[in-house]
Design an enzyme around this catalytic site. Structure first.
Site, mmCIF file in Angstrom:
data_model
loop_
_atom_site.group_PDB
_atom_site.id
_atom_site.type_symbol
_atom_site.label_atom_id
_atom_site.label_comp_id
_atom_site.label_asym_id
_atom_site.label_seq_id
_atom_site.Cartn_x
_atom_site.Cartn_y
_atom_site.Cartn_z
ATOM 1 N N GLU A 186 5.587 6.087 7.121
ATOM 2 C CA GLU A 186 6.713 6.964 7.430
ATOM 3 C C GLU A 186 6.852 8.009 6.335
ATOM 4 O O GLU A 186 7.054 9.185 6.593
ATOM 5 C CB GLU A 186 8.009 6.136 7.569
ATOM 6 C CG GLU A 186 9.196 7.015 7.939
ATOM 7 C CD GLU A 186 10.491 6.261 8.187
ATOM 8 O OE1 GLU A 186 10.452 5.048 8.460
ATOM 9 O OE2 GLU A 186 11.549 6.893 8.110
ATOM 10 N N ARG A 235 20.705 0.289 5.843
ATOM 11 C CA ARG A 235 20.526 -0.565 7.020
ATOM 12 C C ARG A 235 20.753 -2.041 6.665
ATOM 13 O O ARG A 235 21.167 -2.830 7.504
ATOM 14 C CB ARG A 235 19.167 -0.347 7.686
ATOM 15 C CG ARG A 235 19.141 -0.807 9.147
ATOM 16 C CD ARG A 235 17.839 -0.481 9.855
ATOM 17 N NE ARG A 235 17.857 0.753 10.621
ATOM 18 C CZ ARG A 235 18.367 0.906 11.841
ATOM 19 N NH1 ARG A 235 18.933 -0.106 12.456
ATOM 20 N NH2 ARG A 235 18.319 2.064 12.450
ATOM 21 N N GLU A 287 11.300 -2.603 16.420
ATOM 22 C CA GLU A 287 11.665 -3.413 15.261
ATOM 23 C C GLU A 287 12.361 -4.744 15.590
ATOM 24 O O GLU A 287 12.106 -5.747 14.933
ATOM 25 C CB GLU A 287 12.556 -2.596 14.316
ATOM 26 C CG GLU A 287 11.798 -1.507 13.598
ATOM 27 C CD GLU A 287 12.724 -0.486 12.962
ATOM 28 O OE1 GLU A 287 13.410 0.259 13.693
ATOM 29 O OE2 GLU A 287 12.790 -0.448 11.729
#
Ligand code: MOS
Length: 765
Positions: free
Chosen positions: A226, A304, A705
């Site tokens: 990423e 997160r 995910e």
């Protein structure tokens, strides 16, 4: 529909970075990286390296024409170390030679002197020393301080979760090719083509329009590409910029493992309080994230962790604080779940500890506290929960009573083998937590023969996103899927893309494609309406044919396309999509950050061999909330892969850095990932199909995910099996629970261990 890549995958014809034909005159790059984890660079002498056969040039920090900066969220990461090194594996110089072997040979001739500085590898020590990447953040709901006095049970504890190597089959790499007028085209194995483009432009000091990034597909990403594909792409671009030659670098596995960051290890503290009815009234947690030497994506990953710190449970009083701690390890980065799994593990440990103390099964506590629709999460969003539906369905469908009985019977009948079972409910929010990243664009061309080309920013990395986008276009036009072609992700066709990440790629790019197709469809309907002298509303396309008021006309798809073209009406559309309703107020840590949540429950059973400490997972039985799956085969694949990867993280994958910050588990001989033999003997996946309105593409919920989270249950299943053998063992919440740790726990000495019958018998044999 089959994954559209299955044909070329099977025949070995799919194009990855190393399948791109090499242009004559291509040069090969190799990076010289720091052998120490922290120090001041006294000298770096590449003179001898430059004299080596085939070597064209050695680049160091001082050769960078623009900014020596690749930090995405925080500008704290140099491409090439200038005055200090901050981790073992930090790039210091780039050698470019006529062959790969010559470049690698020259690395050995670089001479450096580094004055060592203090090395920190422990996040708690980093925090004590004030080494934080960003200020700490706290999520708060209710009042934990007031709530403790209402609790009948309060437990505290500490947990550790280790990192995880991404181990994408295709290692990091890039191939930069010079074009006219100083433009550089970069083939990059990246999840984020725009990140590569932006960073290359920044480092080279050129405008973004001078950099074309093209990505056909990746041999896996899992978050590791990423942000961290950028380094290698920019290295190649730097060399191409000066040498005007194509430059390629594809990392050896050991280089990749040594120089790139991994899943963030976390050390955490928890305090949980329940009333007599086993309702969780209060929960406090402190998360110490091991960020590594630079921010990379750590602040977002940390966020997160906070979002998912209560997993699938409703807790009225929560206070959770997270610290992103700077250590001298390679910058840790995105990894499937993105901090969520690390947060969820802690509350699962808190529940397990409570269950131990009360001598009940953890599932009793889990079940009583599942989120219900309307419950408020610590960050202010109200749940639209499928948690109870998934749980209840799993318990019934898989007959939990029978499973429990089988485990009990087995454990009574066996002394050398013990079984353990655990349930694990999950909840995962879908959207980038950084609201602005939730946008995507799609470019759809209908060609005059009726075939269709679609370009988006979505990067195919094995997750099947191209197949899903193809399904969208085919469904919108009601044409045979073979008429649709999905093109590579290319920054010249689609600009300013978010990385393919956060499980949101099919949603965002699929919705943009839906909008683009709709715009073209509206023009088709106008043309047909004019031809058949009806209102556009009565025109329909069904299976490549034009219908008016439900009746088949004389026009087929091809005829319609040509008729539109001959009227000089556009057969192309570039559309933009951003999900509605999402927002987040950072000053209050409240909002509605997620388009929706994905829920599920898994029941995991394991058998341990109590002589050897080895174990096998018997089964993982899942009820998963897919919404309304648009591709069952792909979604099953994502679930199975995620589950096995999650089990790997929790059980066998063990990253080891020594005190000096050197990676000891630096090859596949010292780092064990699940292979086919460690896959559970049975993985059952039941689709909880809900037709409810949601913001998923075609109501098919994101699946990348969430399934990894089921792996957390593996830790607790193993723990339960251990306790069946050695009920008094004090098993730390320290993941991974490797066979070595299992063996030690089986025979852990406790004050009462002489009374453990199973143990005694084994010792006698
Ligand atoms: Mo993914 S872990 O959001 O790249």
């Amino acid at each position: 529909m089959k994954n559209i890549d299955s044909y070329t995958h099977l025949r070995g014809e799919s194009v990855y970075l190393d399948d791109i034909p090499i242009i004559n005159g291509t040069l090969w790059a190799a990076v010289f990286d720091s052998p120490v984890a922290h120090g001041r660079i006294v000298s770096l002498d590449a003179g001898d390296a430059e004299k080596m056969p085939g070597v064209v040039r050695v680049f160091t920090a001082k050769d960078i024409p623009g900014e020596n900066q690749i930090g995405g969220i925080v500008p704290d990461e140099e491409l090439l170390a200038s005055s200090q090194v901050h981790f073992c594996g930090m790039p210091m110089a780039l050698v470019v030679a006529e062959s790969e072997e010559q470049a690698k040979a020259a690395l050995k001739k670089i001479r450096i002197e580094i004055e060592p500085l203090e090395v920190i590898t422990d996040p708690r020590i980093a925090k004590e020393k004030g080494e934080l990447i960003i200020p700490p953040r706290t999520f708060n709901i209710g009042d934990t301080t007031a709530a403790w006095s209402e609790c009948d049970y309060v437990f505290e504890g500490r947990t550790e979760t280790n990192g995880q190597e991404h181990l994408y089959i295709e290692t990091q790499g890039a191939y930069a090719v010079p074009q006219e007028n100083g433009v550089i085209k970069i083939h990059s194995s990246t999840q984020g083509p725009t990140a590569v483009q932006r960073t290359a432009a920044r480092v080279l000091g050129i405008p973004m329009h001078q950099v074309e990034v093209d990505t056909t597909r990746l041999g896996g990403g899992f978050g590791g590409k990423e942000d961290q594909a950028t380094t290698w792409a920019v290295m190649c671009a730097l060399a191409t910029h000066y040498l005007k030659k194509p430059v390629k670098y594809s990392l050896h596995r050991m280089e990749d493992m040594r120089m790139t960051g991994k899943r963030h290890p976390y050390s955490s503290d928890f305090k949980i309080g329940l009333n007599k009815d086993l309702k969780i009234l209060a929960y406090e947690a402190a998360f110490y994230q091991n960020a590594g030497a630079a921010a990379d994506l750590s602040p977002a990953v940390m966020e997160r962790t906070l979002f998912h710190c209560t997993n699938s449970y409703y807790v009225p009083n929560v206070k959770a604080t997270a610290y992103s701690c700077r250590t001298n390890l390679p910058p840790n980065t995105a990894f499937r779940g993105f901090g969520g799994p690390q947060g969820m593990f802690v509350i699962e440990a808190a529940i397990a500890k409570t269950a131990d103390a009360l001598n009940i099964d953890a599932s009793v506590i889990q079940q009583k506290n599942l989120l219900r629709t309307g419950d408020e999460l610590p960050y202010g969003q109200k749940a639209e929960s499928e948690a109870n539906e998934c749980w209840n369905k799993a318990v019934k469908l898989y007959d939990i009573g029978k499973l429990r009985h089988e485990v009990k019977q087995f454990n009574e009948a066996n002394n050398l083998y013990k079984k353990g079972m655990a349930l694990i409910p999950i909840c995962f929010g879908i959207s980038f937590t950084k609201t602005l990243m939730n946008q995507a664009r799609s470019l759809v061309h209908v060609y005059t023969d009726g075939s269709v080309g679609v370009s988006t920013g979505a990067v195919e990395m094995g997750q099947g996103v191209n197949t899903k986008i193809l399904q969208v276009a085919a469904a919108m036009f009601s044409i045979d899927p073979v008429k649709v072609k999905i093109n590579s992700a290319n920054t010249y066709r689609i600009a300013n893309t978010s990385p393919s990440a956060a499980s949101a790629t099919a949603d965002l790019n699929g919705k943009a494609t839906e909008i683009a197709c709709n715009a073209i469809l509206a023009r088709f309907k106008m043309v047909a309406a004019e031809e058949f002298k009806v209102e556009p509303g009565s025109v329909e396309l069904k299976e490549e044919w034009v219908y008016v008021d439900g009746s088949k006309t004389s026009w087929d798809w091809e005829k319609l396309v040509m008729a539109t073209f001959t009227r000089r009406i556009s057969l192309s559309e570039h559309a933009h999509y951003t999900p509605p309703q999402i927002h987040f107020d950072l000053s209050r840590e409240k909002g509605h950050p997620f388009a929706y949540h994905v829920y599920g429950t898994a029941i995991i059973t394991v058998t341990i061999d109590c002589l050897r400490g080895i174990y096998e997972f018997d089964s993982v039985k899942v009820v998963h909330d897919f919404g309304s799956s648009m591709n069952v085969m792909i979604d099953i694949g994502q679930c199975e892969g995620g589950i096995v990867q999650g089990i790997g993280w929790m059980t066998m994958e063990e990253i080891v850095y020594d005190k000096e910050g050197r990676l000891r588990s630096n090859a596949l001989s010292t780092y064990k990932v699940p292979d086919i033999y460690s896959v559970p003997k049975e993985i059952a996946i039941h689709f909880l199909e809900t037709k409810k309105d949601n913001l998923a593409i075609f109501r098919s919920k994101a699946v990348g995910e969430p399934p990894l989270l089921y792996g957390i249950g593996a830790f607790f299943a193993l723990r339960n099996a251990l306790k069946a053998f050695n009920p008094d063992a004090d098993i730390a919440f320290d993941a991974p629970l490797t066979p070595e740790k299992v063996l030690m726990s089986l025979y852990a000495q406790t004050s009462r261990d002489v009374n453990v019958p199973g143990r005694k018998e084994v010792m006698e044999k």
